[in-house]
Write a protein that holds these residues in place. Sequence first.
Motif, short mmCIF file in Angstrom:
data_model
loop_
_atom_site.label_atom_id
_atom_site.label_comp_id
_atom_site.label_asym_id
_atom_site.label_seq_id
_atom_site.Cartn_x
_atom_site.Cartn_y
_atom_site.Cartn_z
N LEU A 443 0.82 -1.21 0.00
CA LEU A 443 0.00 0.00 0.00
C LEU A 443 0.85 1.26 0.00
CD1 LEU A 443 -2.81 1.31 0.18
CD2 LEU A 443 -2.63 1.13 2.68
N PHE A 444 1.95 1.27 0.77
CA PHE A 444 2.85 2.43 0.79
C PHE A 444 3.48 2.65 -0.59
CE2 PHE A 444 7.10 4.21 1.36
CZ PHE A 444 6.79 5.40 2.00
N ALA A 445 3.90 1.55 -1.24
CA ALA A 445 4.49 1.69 -2.58
C ALA A 445 3.47 2.23 -3.58
CB ALA A 445 5.02 0.33 -3.04
N LEU A 446 2.21 1.75 -3.45
CA LEU A 446 1.17 2.26 -4.34
C LEU A 446 0.93 3.75 -4.12
CD1 LEU A 446 -1.06 1.78 -6.42
CD2 LEU A 446 -2.58 1.16 -4.52
N ARG A 447 0.88 4.18 -2.87
CA ARG A 447 0.69 5.60 -2.58
C ARG A 447 1.85 6.45 -3.14
NH1 ARG A 447 -2.80 6.46 2.01
NH2 ARG A 447 -4.72 5.33 1.52
#
Length: 782
Positions: A443-447
């Motif tokens: 999720l952090f990488a997607l953000r």
Amino acid sequence: MDKQKVRRAPRLLGRAASIAVRLWNEEHLHRLLVGTRRFVLCALLMQANVFDGYAPFGLAMASAMMAHGAGLSAVGGVVCGAMLIDDGLLGGVYVAATLIVLCVMSVCTGLRVVQRPWFAPAVAAAAGAACTFIFLPAGDELRAPAVMTFLAVQGLTFGACRIYGAALAPPREEGDWRRPVTLLAVTATVLLSLAHVSLFGLFAPARAAALLLVLGTAYLGGPAVGAAAGVAFGAVMDLGVGSGALFTCCYGLCALAAGLFRDGGRARFAVCAFTSGLCASMLGTGSDLFIPLLSELTAAVLLFASLPEAVWNALRRTLLPETLVGEKTRLKLRRAAGHCATEAAQAFYELYLAMLSGAAEGRAAGDENLRVVFDRASDRVCKSCVLCAQCWQKDYVTTLAALNDVTQPMLARGRAEMQDFPYHFSSRCVHLPELIRAINSALFALRERQSLRRQQEENRSLLARQYAGITDILRQLGAEVTQDVTAQPMMEKQIRRYAAAFGWIDRVCAVRDAQGRLIVELYGDGIADILRQGEGFSAGLSALLDVALTEPREMENEFGTCLEMHERAPFRAVVGIGRQQRSGVSVSGDSGCWFLTDAGVACLLLADGMGSGAAAAQDSRTLVSSMERFLRAGIPLGDALGAVSPALRLRSDGTRFVTLDALTLDLFTGQAESLKCGAAPSYVRTDGRWSVLAGKSLPVGLSDEKNQSQSVPLRLSHGDLFIMVSDGVSDGLDDAWVRELLREHGGEGPKELAARLVTEARGRGSDDDRTAIVMRVEKTNF
């Protein structure tokens, strides 16, 4: 009955005119007239005798006509002219040479070499040499002078045929200088053919006509051109007489001396021409040509003085090229420049559409399904789990439903936690902590990817906006370039006469631009003397033309150094600027300036960078400098801001901004335009009443919206005031003291009022850089 006759008369005249036009347009009649003209011209030129026994001009003209497809009429004219020559042998020799040229031209018809400009002259010279060698002495009597004369005649044949060919060809372009030169050469040789015709042995009409043409050339083209024509015509007449250089000296000196006084009027020109010609004719007091030369000089000067000015204006338009650049060439250059600007605008517009399309595709690609987060987490954790087949094959629907339940709380919190998972899933998953860490990492990488993509999309959108702004600018430039100027020949004549009292002026250009405003350019050695007179020269010329002109200023262009004057606007702007930086800093973050464009538009710019110090000063100076360049180029205020603001936002990355307060005032019409981007209110006095002008737009570099700034139209007149201030003087919230100060305004100048505003603002409101620009509109005196 009489009334009916009167009514029928115009109808009969109209019918007669229409019949005459139809006859003139008839192809057979037109061919007959052209053939007759060629016949007569060749017959006349055969009468020109040079070097005591040669007649090369008829052969040269016939050869030039044959190169342009006219054979029979040219040969007929040569034969007729040869029959009129007293020496039958001379006429027969040149008829034979003409027939040789006709045979060569007929044989070579269709070959590319015939179209070469040197071919016909070379054939004429060779045919003349082949037929006139019989005039050379034989044996011991053959001397060098006879050989040199023979060779000179063949060279004269070649040169005359080359000139005649250029005269018969259509002009290459409007204003081609070769056109009048070749026509004058043809005229000179025709007059030479008639020079032997005299009245009572005391007056030759052809020589008087030649001197008249020399005077006309000096009057229209100046002393240098006139002297060249005088030497050429005089040499031709001396060539026909066969002795001395009396006509060369007389014609050349007469044109040179008179040409120096052509700006003083035709009367002074004629007196100078007669005086100088009389002095030159004294060289031939012992010659039989002295009395004829005096009579011809007198007749030519009197005829020149008696011809109306309309005749010389018609000759100037017909023969002489434009003083600076031909009308056709100027229009061609303008259209080419306008076409280039329009094509460039279309190219930038296509780039703008392409970048907008790329931004839309990027936004579509950015809407990734959150399932990719769970897919990556399951690939890292679940593949090595013993329950993988149970969860992702047998209970696939139950597992997806559990992950969907996690989505909403995970997005709201920004990370997944243990309590987000349903009990039936959390109790069964043996690697739940590892799975939660993998989900949060994905999720952090997607953000991060989404944030980077949004930044790229914003930058792409800013570049697209800048391309759109450049597109509008180029389209306006293309439209303005194609607008033509209007020449003012009568004004040019008045200016030339007036400027002659201050110094020698070679060329004058007076035009009205697309807005109808007068522009004057002066070229010549006397511009230095005129420049020293300055305002006195422009004041006198303004009174003469009844048009207010600015002081002359020295300019450099493609035609050399010149003095340029523009029509003075009925209004002028008196501007004062007051500045004080914030206490404790050495550099002010405000940048303000004012300037006047060549089109007579007064521009005021005031920018305030965020904060104070060097960074704020650099941002405000960059904005003011960029805006100034566009405004000086004639770009409207809104379009200039549209091209500048995206670049400033890209430069600051949205972390800094600059307020902008701008005003443009057309000093010819009084129409003004005010534009504010986050700037403090401005104060305007019109018709004795004060009003406040506030803006609602965001500062430059802060807003992403195109056309977020809206300009306000104004109309200012004599005595009106416009005051713009930075927020260090007044932010509009507590400006009662400013209103009171302006109401008590005692009539001090803009500079004093600006300084007073800055001084009074110290200690009031926020401690910031303080700048005030005061403009007063005044009517010019003329």
